[in-house]
Write a protein that holds these residues in place. Structure first.
Motif, short mmCIF file in Angstrom:
data_model
loop_
_atom_site.label_atom_id
_atom_site.label_comp_id
_atom_site.label_asym_id
_atom_site.label_seq_id
_atom_site.Cartn_x
_atom_site.Cartn_y
_atom_site.Cartn_z
N PRO A 65 28.75 -39.45 -2.24
CA PRO A 65 27.48 -39.08 -1.68
C PRO A 65 26.90 -37.74 -2.03
N LYS A 66 25.70 -37.61 -1.69
CA LYS A 66 24.78 -36.46 -1.99
C LYS A 66 25.66 -35.44 -0.95
N GLY A 67 25.96 -34.39 -1.49
CA GLY A 67 26.57 -33.13 -0.78
C GLY A 67 27.16 -32.17 -1.51
N GLU A 68 28.11 -31.40 -0.85
CA GLU A 68 28.89 -30.48 -1.61
C GLU A 68 30.26 -30.30 -0.70
N LEU A 108 34.77 -34.81 -0.99
CA LEU A 108 33.37 -35.23 -1.17
C LEU A 108 33.39 -36.73 -0.87
N LEU A 109 34.30 -37.51 -1.45
CA LEU A 109 34.02 -39.02 -1.22
C LEU A 109 34.58 -39.16 0.32
N HIS A 164 30.21 -42.69 -7.57
CA HIS A 164 28.88 -42.32 -7.23
C HIS A 164 29.24 -41.54 -5.78
N ASP A 219 24.71 -34.99 -6.34
CA ASP A 219 23.61 -35.75 -5.96
C ASP A 219 23.45 -37.08 -5.67
N GLY A 220 24.49 -37.82 -5.87
CA GLY A 220 24.78 -39.17 -5.80
C GLY A 220 24.85 -39.85 -6.98
N SER A 221 24.55 -39.08 -8.02
CA SER A 221 24.71 -39.89 -9.42
C SER A 221 26.22 -39.94 -10.10
#
Lengths: 173, 182, 390
Positions: free
Chosen positions: C319-322, C85-86, C317, C341-343
């Motif tokens: 990034p937004k995604g999966e 994800l990162l 945090h 969702d970025g949080s």
């Protein structure tokens, strides 16, 4: 040996005869051959199995006979997390055991809910059954479980000395 | 967000095959994802199961709750093609007022327990499922735990000298940072 | 007139042979199993929901406890998913260390399977022998990570600390003695008439059924389909090691037994290669937004202190995604599907558990067999109930 008067010519008796109370005898017999019921639920069950194997050897305490049936056992080691679905089963097994019976809450999940604090788990098995010894750890090392079992043995022997059935839990760190 | 430069062949095939029903196609971190509208989801699954794509194994069927966005539940099918050594993710979205999908059990028998789990934890019904009952929670449980409006149900923990806290508030929620990140 | 009735019996959640809190509702006609319905959920812990309320680093302690016999694989899968994800790369030395610990964990898990399966068939001494070997691996795990089970050793971006010096001679000593031990166990079981009678032809799973149910791992390979995540989608430098993936032919319990025994040998082969070729270098990624700075920097650099504070009190945090990442755990394909969702908290962490899918194939395996074969079937699938129920 209190309260028994022995005549001087029977001094040899003192070396060959031991007197005690029935309660102490029962407590000695009970503490030396506690039979746990097979009740491994989750990860702590693996450490419980490891305690029964040759490196940590629970058999030297007389406890290697893990009975499958609760009717034949004295001790319930709740090893693992108790979910909402499993809680009635825990109570059912506890009620099937015959007196005298004891409960060890092994691990953090059984003692207090452990790492988890959510809708699915009972936060500590003492909400369902009365617990005698809490063994902390996640999972507790086999040595910790053995220490908890030794504390339980002490507790059983104390019941013999006191002649009462005390239900205060003892915590092991 | 239709079509990026490096779509996989199977993504292009699905776009051709289903046309309007493919709402979104993208590749994020090399994962091929296709968003399909719920009426055509079984057609999409059946189409990629055939030759030459051979996505014969449904490795996972899951969902997540996009509350409060609508459509609320995004149901995700992870497929695997053993010969081509490829994974594919097919997604669809169902609204919260009527979360129903057709069951994938005739196509993949393994979808049986996955769909029961989604019914249990999310409340998504699968039309035509042989035995849609709760699987993980007790049979008489009320509510669907993994929904975002279902609380975690934490017991507050006593800390010495402090106000009792719940564990999830020890490190509180921090929303996404406001940055223009690519 | 003779009527036939079936008996419904309950092989309850508390049972010596169900390898955990699994409940089976069996319908029997005499000794023959007409139908079998597993009831699960007795160990449902709500881990997936719990993970939505913790930061990404806090979740590493939670995932350890899902498939508790192979915690290193769980951590590996989770860390791989977050790293995907990162979009970060893990240093080479950390990848090799991850491979070493994961393969040792595979050996330990298969030893537990062997010991408990043999115990179900009344070879109770084998339990003691297998756990004796497993104790060696537990001590190795303790040397490396500080804990026997639930290590919490892998981090997002590498591993927590380097392998200490005393690890290397001990692991080499263990690996030198291990083939002889395996030969002892095989001498006891593989050509044993009783073992073969009870395992051959029992709990047969045909390849079509295995694919239909999404079965993976030694159960799938025992049915003859060569799918191993380490070979199909190599992760963490597995493509740099030479190893074979054993296959069975008949899909019965005996083939799964042979597959797992051979897998232990291949795991030893991988660990030896990794130890010989262990590269030098850092064990944790240098990116201060993802991994904690080393402690000695904290006394010198204010920036390091701020990064440490941010990471501990807030978290990362992504990034937004999966992202979906899978590893080959001792039971099959363990995957993590993480939506962000970025949080600082994941929106959804889905654990693709191999035991859940493998257990779904149990009714097919025991249909038409004897009641005593149900025990062999459960043992040969090698389920971990924590993984099934999460």
């Amino acid at each position: 040996m209190a309260g028994i008067r022995i005549a001087p010519e029977d001094e040899g008796l003192k070396r060959n005869v031991l007197t005690t109370t029935v309660d102490r005898m029962l407590a000695w017999a009970r503490s030396s051959s506690v039979w746990p019921v097979q009740f491994g639920l989750a990860c702590c069950a693996i450490e419980m199995i490891a305690t029964t194997t040759s490196k940590f050897d629970i058999a030297r305490f007389g406890m290697e006979a893990f009975r499958a049936s609760p009717r034949q056992s004295d001790l319930m080691i709740v090893a693992g997390r108790v979910s909402q679905k499993m809680a009635p089963v825990v109570r059912h097994i506890y009620e099937q055991m015959l007196e005298p019976k004891w409960v060890i809450a092994m691990g953090d999940c059984a003692s207090c809910g452990g790492v988890y604090n959510n809708y699915a788990l009972v936060q500590g098995v003492d909400k369902i059954v009365p617990v005698d010894v809490y063994v902390a750890g996640c999972p507790p090392r086999p040595e910790a479980l053995l220490y908890g079992l030794m504390k339980l043995q002490e507790k059983i022997r104390e019941q013999g000395r006191a002649g009462t059935f005390r239900r205060e839990p003892v915590s092991v760190r | 967000m239709r079509g990026a430069a490096d779509l996989t062949p199977v993504q292009a095939f699905l776009q051709d095959c289903l046309g309007e029903a493919v709402l979104e196609v993208h590749r994020f971190r090399q994962d091929a994802t296709v968003l399909v509208s719920p009426e055509r989801i079984l057609d999409a699954l059946a189409a990629v199961r055939e030759d030459p794509w051979r996505f014969v194994m449904l490795t996972d069927l899951t969902a997540w709750d996009r509350y409060p966005a609508e459509p609320r539940f995004e149901v995700v099918y992870h497929l695997l093609s053993l010969e081509r050594r490829e994974r594919l993710r097919i997604k669809t979205r169902v609204p919260s007022h009527d979360p129903v999908l057709p069951t994938a059990v005739p196509l993949f028998r393994g979808a049986n327990w996955f769909e029961r789990e989604l019914w249990d934890l999310f409340g998504i019904r699968f039309h035509g499922h042989p035995d849609l009952t709760r699987i993980l929670m007790p049979d008489d449980w009320e509510g669907h735990p993994l929904r975002k409006d279902y609380p975690l149900t934490e017991e507050p923990v006593e800390f010495k000298g402090h106000v009792p806290k719940v564990p999830s508030e020890i490190i509180p929620y921090v929303p996404p940072p406001r940055r223009d990140d690519p | 007139m003779i009527t036939r009735e079936t008996i419904t019996i309950n092989m309850g959640p508390q049972h010596p042979s169900t390898h955990g809190v699994l409940r089976l509702v069996l319908e029997l006609e005499g000794e023959v199993v007409v139908s079998c319905k597993p009831v699960i959920g007795y160990l449902h812990t709500g881990i997936e929901k719990e993970m939505e309320y913790r930061t990404y680093h806090q979740n590493i302690t939670l995932v350890d406890r899902i498939e508790y016999l192979s915690s290193y694989h769980e951590e590996l899968a989770y860390c791989l998913a977050v790293e995907k994800l990162l979009g970060i790369d893990v240093p080479k030395r950390a990848q090799y260390i991850r491979v070493i610990m994961a393969e040792l964990n595979r050996i330990a898990s298969h030893l537990v399977w062997l010991g408990t399966s043999a115990l179900d068939l009344n070879v109770s001494s084998l339990l003691m022998y297998c756990f004796r070997d497993r104790e060696e691996i537990m001590e190795l795990s303790e040397i490396v990570s500080g804990q026997r089970m639930m290590p919490g050793y892998f981090r997002i971006g590498g591993v927590q600390q380097d392998l200490p010096e005393e690890f290397f001679p001990r692991v080499r000593r263990f690996l030198d003695e291990f083939p002889r031990r395996l030969e002892e166990y095989e001498a006891l079981l593989t050509h044993n008439l009783v073992w073969r009678e009870r395992n051959e032809g029992v709990a047969v799973l045909r390849p079509e059924d295995a694919l239909a149910y999404g079965v993976t791992g030694p159960v799938l390979r025992g049915s003859g389909i060569a799918y191993d995540v380490r070979k199909a989608f190599p992760y963490s430098s597995y493509d740099e090691f030479e190893f074979d993936v054993p296959l069975g032919k008949n899909g019965d319990a005996y083939d799964r037994y042979l597959v797992r025994m051979e897998e232990m040998r291949q795991s030893r082969r991988i660990v030896l290669q990794a130890l010989d070729r262990l590269p030098e270098g850092p064990v944790l990624i240098d990116d201060r937004k993802v991994a904690l700075p080393p402690r000695r920097e904290l006394v010198r650099s204010m920036e390091a202190v701020i990064h440490q504070f941010k990471l501990v009190s807030e978290g990362i945090h992504p990034p937004k995604g999966e992202a979906y990442a899978a590893v080959e755990s001792p039971r099959g394909e363990k995957g993590y599907y993480i939506v962000s969702d970025g949080s600082n908290r994941p929106v959804r962490v889905r654990v693709r558990s191999p035991s859940f899918s493998n257990l779904q194939a149990l009714p097919v395996m025991v249909q038409g067999g004897m009641l005593a074969d149900v025990v062999v079937a459960i043992a040969s699938i090698d389920i971990v109930l924590g993984d099934v129920d999460r």
